[in-house]
Motif scaffolding. Sequence first.
Motif, PDB file in Angstrom:
ATOM      1  N   PHE A   1      -7.743  16.027  32.964  1.00  0.00           N
ATOM      2  CA  PHE A   1      -9.106  15.548  32.788  1.00  0.00           C
ATOM      3  C   PHE A   1      -9.728  16.156  31.541  1.00  0.00           C
TER       4      PHE A   1
ATOM      5  N   ASP B   1     -11.465  13.829  28.841  1.00  0.00           N
ATOM      6  CA  ASP B   1     -12.857  14.021  28.431  1.00  0.00           C
ATOM      7  C   ASP B   1     -12.975  14.260  26.934  1.00  0.00           C
ATOM      8  N   GLN B   2     -12.087  15.103  26.408  1.00  0.00           N
ATOM      9  CA  GLN B   2     -12.120  15.403  24.968  1.00  0.00           C
ATOM     10  C   GLN B   2     -11.825  14.152  24.148  1.00  0.00           C
TER      11      GLN B   2
ATOM     12  N   MET C   1     -12.285  10.994  25.033  1.00  0.00           N
ATOM     13  CA  MET C   1     -13.414  10.069  25.127  1.00  0.00           C
ATOM     14  C   MET C   1     -14.566  10.530  24.238  1.00  0.00           C
ATOM     15  N   GLY C   2     -14.870  11.806  24.282  1.00  0.00           N
ATOM     16  CA  GLY C   2     -15.947  12.346  23.456  1.00  0.00           C
ATOM     17  C   GLY C   2     -15.641  12.220  21.974  1.00  0.00           C
TER      18      GLY C   2
END
Length: 198
Positions: A3, A7-8, A10-11
């Motif tokens: 995850f 998350d990284q 997507m950011g």
Amino acid sequence: MSFGVLDQAMGLFAVTNIDDIVILALFFAQGAGHRGAARAVALGQYLGFLVILAVSVAAAFGATFLPEGAIPYLGLLPLALGIKAAVQAWRRRDDPGEDKAGEGRGPKILEVAAVTFANGGDNIGVYVPVFATAGVGGMTGYVAVFLVLVAVWLVAGRFFATRAAIAKALSRWGHILLPVVLIGIGLLILVEGGAFGR
């Protein structure tokens, strides 16, 4: 894929591509009513982004196709396309029967790809160190997430271009906005990249 990497990824994608939504909305608006235009925008966006990823992955492994000093000059691509669109808009300014927003045709795949690639010159500079430190598994995760998010960006761009108020504004002003945005992006890439000296 953890995850954390998800998350990284997507950011990182959102931060480096937020301006693409505006450009995509303009391209979708330009193609409104033209058969195959949405497909051309989607294919062009994917083609341009795949080139960005290919260059970034290769550079992460130590191969450099573009010398660092050449990256600012990628701004010449959207600048030239913007000037071309401005000339077309100027030539059609007095023709009330002409489709102003579409300029008589939809966007072409290679035009969209060129703008996507040129606008992604800064992306390459960000992606290379991230990919280099992520290893093959992490890099594969980043690339997979990025390719899914390109589709999300396309949906968002088309969504904005088809909202009644936005579509009306783009229909009325898109023939002016597209060249202004493209020329602005081109000049920004040239200036921020130091093409005119620092």
